[in-house]
Design a protein around this motif. Structure first.
Motif, PDB file in Angstrom:
ATOM      1  N   PHE A   1      -6.140   3.252  -0.079  1.00 35.90           N
ATOM      2  CA  PHE A   1      -4.351   4.350  -0.303  1.00 35.90           C
ATOM      3  C   PHE A   1      -3.663   4.526  -1.494  1.00 35.90           C
ATOM      4  O   PHE A   1      -4.014   3.414  -2.497  1.00 35.90           O
ATOM      5  CB  PHE A   1      -3.325   3.039   0.601  1.00 35.90           C
ATOM      6  CG  PHE A   1      -2.964   1.748   0.282  1.00 35.90           C
ATOM      7  CD1 PHE A   1      -1.977   1.434  -1.074  1.00 35.90           C
ATOM      8  CD2 PHE A   1      -3.688   0.527   0.440  1.00 35.90           C
ATOM      9  CE1 PHE A   1      -1.979   0.342  -2.161  1.00 35.90           C
ATOM     10  CE2 PHE A   1      -3.533  -0.380   0.222  1.00 35.90           C
ATOM     11  CZ  PHE A   1      -2.793  -0.707  -0.986  1.00 35.90           C
ATOM     12  N   ALA A   2      -2.761   5.626  -1.297  1.00 38.20           N
ATOM     13  CA  ALA A   2      -2.832   6.354  -3.132  1.00 38.20           C
ATOM     14  C   ALA A   2      -2.509   4.875  -3.574  1.00 38.20           C
ATOM     15  O   ALA A   2      -1.172   4.317  -3.497  1.00 38.20           O
ATOM     16  CB  ALA A   2      -1.833   7.275  -3.016  1.00 38.20           C
ATOM     17  N   LEU A   3      -2.407   5.408  -4.956  1.00 38.33           N
ATOM     18  CA  LEU A   3      -2.258   4.352  -5.890  1.00 38.33           C
ATOM     19  C   LEU A   3      -1.482   5.372  -7.402  1.00 38.33           C
ATOM     20  O   LEU A   3      -2.579   6.511  -7.416  1.00 38.33           O
ATOM     21  CB  LEU A   3      -2.533   3.344  -6.639  1.00 38.33           C
ATOM     22  CG  LEU A   3      -3.207   2.552  -5.714  1.00 38.33           C
ATOM     23  CD1 LEU A   3      -3.947   1.487  -6.353  1.00 38.33           C
ATOM     24  CD2 LEU A   3      -1.713   2.017  -5.497  1.00 38.33           C
ATOM     25  N   PRO A   4      -0.670   4.913  -7.606  1.00 36.48           N
ATOM     26  CA  PRO A   4       0.043   6.231  -8.742  1.00 36.48           C
ATOM     27  C   PRO A   4      -1.407   5.987  -9.733  1.00 36.48           C
ATOM     28  O   PRO A   4      -2.357   5.051 -10.033  1.00 36.48           O
ATOM     29  CB  PRO A   4       1.326   4.810 -10.034  1.00 36.48           C
ATOM     30  CG  PRO A   4       1.684   4.744  -8.455  1.00 36.48           C
ATOM     31  CD  PRO A   4       0.130   4.211  -7.724  1.00 36.48           C
ATOM     32  N   GLU A   5      -1.974   7.110 -10.461  1.00 31.88           N
ATOM     33  CA  GLU A   5      -2.722   7.183 -11.736  1.00 31.88           C
ATOM     34  C   GLU A   5      -3.124   6.426 -12.903  1.00 31.88           C
ATOM     35  O   GLU A   5      -3.966   5.879 -13.324  1.00 31.88           O
ATOM     36  CB  GLU A   5      -3.282   9.353 -12.798  1.00 31.88           C
ATOM     37  CG  GLU A   5      -4.054   9.230 -13.683  1.00 31.88           C
ATOM     38  CD  GLU A   5      -4.337  10.476 -13.907  1.00 31.88           C
ATOM     39  OE1 GLU A   5      -4.878  10.881 -14.599  1.00 31.88           O
ATOM     40  OE2 GLU A   5      -3.091  11.056 -13.640  1.00 31.88           O
ATOM     41  N   GLU A   6      -2.020   5.694 -13.253  1.00 32.56           N
ATOM     42  CA  GLU A   6      -2.166   4.720 -14.234  1.00 32.56           C
ATOM     43  C   GLU A   6      -1.670   3.275 -13.914  1.00 32.56           C
ATOM     44  O   GLU A   6      -1.859   2.348 -14.350  1.00 32.56           O
ATOM     45  CB  GLU A   6      -1.029   4.191 -15.150  1.00 32.56           C
ATOM     46  CG  GLU A   6       0.475   4.521 -14.578  1.00 32.56           C
ATOM     47  CD  GLU A   6       0.965   5.944 -13.926  1.00 32.56           C
ATOM     48  OE1 GLU A   6       2.570   5.849 -14.114  1.00 32.56           O
ATOM     49  OE2 GLU A   6       0.688   6.885 -13.531  1.00 32.56           O
TER      50      GLU A   6
END
Length: 588
Positions: A270-275
């Motif tokens: 699932f999507a996570l913030p880039e950092e």
């Protein structure tokens, strides 16, 4: 050795030899403190109510410390009760000496500090706080006793501000020394765990067993309920899911793995913030803590765990760590219900460091296994081609000539004998070729420390079997190389001699092993037909032009060497393999 989980804290389980060494150090410190105290009382006498009694106590303390030090130096094993008994005796001595030297006003306050430092040296924060509490209690008890009418002759009047200040300093010192010792031991245990993880991935046990051993170490360390490792290769469009969880009343771990279908991949990726590189969730969908690849806390938008993931894997506490691999490969680790104590950010940092350390080792196992599979496939293709083009064709020719000889009616006896002689020679020639091929397929079983002797015997056997003038030279005679390099060099010589027999038509071949410009050098030179090109070509030129022996090129690449071939058609060829003399990793 790392014990994993004890009292829900990351700790070190010291070896017996290390525990004895700690007690010896503390015993030496007692002796130094005792000698210093005796010298101090002689040089700077203080007005003690019982000076002779104080001197006797200090001498007895010195004798006790010396006897304990001597006993520990003579022992190779130690009962686990000895540290506790020595610690209790330290506190008792501190109470006795300070009581008869003006109690809370005593100049021998260091005896209590030694007991606190010893607790920090041996154990953890809890034991330090218990020791500090015992020391403060002893000081308070001494104050009460010295203030009573029954003990007025044992010390001077208690200075209340001095008593309060010393007690406060003692508490502060105990807390600080306990915190510093706890932090140092945590960092040491963390460093040892991170350093130990790569050793769990080994080529000899295979990829699956390496993944299981690595995940088992992490699960034992954190004390979690279960652990998932999901991987996804964007180039191949494939994913895999490894699962390790505790089951049953005995909490035995169960390990399994399966392919991850495309429709399930979004559940784990699932999507996570880039950092965001790691995150922790407490029941809710939004992360409680998130850190970047360096372990620094991320203060941007909180990470959201996938709803499908939470439904499939319900949890009260979840740690997620990402593994840095190739740009096309994504790997995530999910740890459920970790029991390791400490702030979540620190746990995420530890998980991330463990995965950063384990990933290259496991990936190297995968690459090496794939390289070996590819080499084995190339070898099978080569054997099949040689059997088809050599032995099979010769057998067909023999069968055809035997059929013609059997059906011929007007052939004479002399002609028949000549034909049978030629067929016999052809059978013997193919038998030699087939024997050489079988010898190539046999595993090279030898002691790497005796590489020169093995290559010498191999060359002698080649000359005996083929009649080709083969010679081996090693300069210097004793050449020490890593075991893997020795095995690959033996395989290179074996393959090169087989090629001389099958393709070159050479009458002589020279194999030389030595050192040149600080690096190892292996040369194989013959006077046969040479290769299809004229001149000198490096490894990169051979690879780009698809020339040269494939098996030898793969073996040279495996040891990080450099291959050069010099060929003169009709006059022979020379193979030069330059290789490092120390073990190196060349998995690419």
């Amino acid at each position: 050795m790392i014990s994993g989980l004890r009292n829900r804290a990351l700790v070190l389980e010291r070896r017996v030899s290390e525990r004895i060494e700690i007690e010896r150090i503390l015993a030496a410190a007692r002796v130094v403190l005792a000698i210093s105290s005796v010298v101090a009382t002689c040089l700077i006498p203080e007005p003690f109510p019982r000076p002779h009694l104080v001197n006797v106590l200090l001498l007895l303390y010195l004798a006790n410390a010396t006897a304990l030090l001597g006993t520990l130096w003579l022992r190779s094993e130690m009962d686990y009760r000895i540290p506790w008994m020595a610690h209790a005796v330290d506190l008792i001595w501190a109470m006795l000496i300070t009581f008869f030297t003006n109690g809370p006003n005593s100049a021998f306050f260091m005896f209590f500090l030694l007991a606190i430092v010893s607790a920090a040296f041996r154990w953890n924060m809890r034991e330090v706080l218990i020791t500090t509490t015992a020391a403060v209690t002893a000081i308070v008890a001494e104050t009460i006793l010295l203030s009573s009418d029954y003990a007025r002759g044992f010390g001077e009047h208690v200075d209340v501000p001095r008593f309060a200040l010393r007690t406060l300093f003692l508490v502060i010192f105990g807390v600080l020394i306990g915190y510093l010792a706890e932090s140092e031991k945590w960092r040491r245990a963390e460093a040892l765990n991170v350093a130990q993880i790569p050793s769990k991935a080994r080529v000899d046990i295979g990829l699956k067993a390496s993944v299981q051993a690595t995940l088992q170490e992490i699960l034992d360390l954190f004390g979690g309920r279960g652990l998932l490792l999901a991987s996804h290769d964007a180039r191949a469009g494939q994913g895999y899911l490894w699962r390790l969880e505790r089951a049953g009343e005995d909490q035995k771990t169960v390990f399994s793995g399966r392919l991850l279908p495309k429709e399930e991949q979004a559940r784990y990726f699932f999507a996570l913030p880039e950092e965001c590189a790691a995150a922790a969730w407490r029941k809710g969908p939004l992360s409680a803590v998130a850190v970047d690849i360096t372990g620094k806390r991320v203060h941007t938008d909180r990470c959201r765990v996938g709803e499908d993931f939470s439904l499939q894997h319900p949890h009260d506490l979840l740690l997620l760590g990402t593994v840095p691999m190739t740009p096309a490969t994504a790997v995530r680790v999910f740890l459920f219900e970790p029991a390791l104590s400490g702030p979540l950010q620190r746990q995420l940092q530890l998980l991330q460091e463990l995965m950063n350390s384990a990933a290259p080792a496991v990936h190297n196992v995968y690459l090496l296994r794939r390289l070996r599979s590819r080499a084995a496939a190339v070898e099978r293709v080569r054997v099949a081609r040689e059997l088809h083009d050599g032995v099979v064709q010769s057998l067909h020719a023999i069968a055809f000539r035997l059929y013609a000889l059997r059906t011929a009616k007007d052939i004479g006896a002399i002609e028949r004998n000549e034909e049978l002689t030629q067929i016999q020679e052809l059978v013997q020639s193919e038998t030699t070729n087939l024997r050489a091929l079988i010898r190539q397929l046999e595993p090279l079983d030898f002691d790497p420390r005796h590489l020169a002797d093995f290559l010498s015997r191999m060359t002698e056997q080649f000359r005996y079997d083929t009649g080709i003038g083969a010679k081996f030279v090693c300069d210097p005679p004793e050449l020490t190389l890593p075991p893997r390099t020795c095995r690959e060099l033996a395989g290179i010589v074996q393959e090169a001699l087989a090629n001389v027999l099958k393709h070159s038509g050479a009458q002589n071949v020279l194999v030389r092993l030595g050192i040149q410009n600080g690096a190892g050098m292996l040369t194989i030179q013959d006077d046969g037909r040479g290769f299809e090109f004229s001149g000198r070509m490096s490894y990169s030129e051979l690879r780009n032009s698809r020339r040269g022996p494939l098996v030898i090129k793969e073996r040279v690449r495996g040891i990080g060497g450099e291959l050069t071939i010099e060929s003169t058609p009709g006059q022979g060829s020379r193979l030069e393999i330059q290789f490092p003399r120390q073990a190196e990793s060349h998995l690419v």
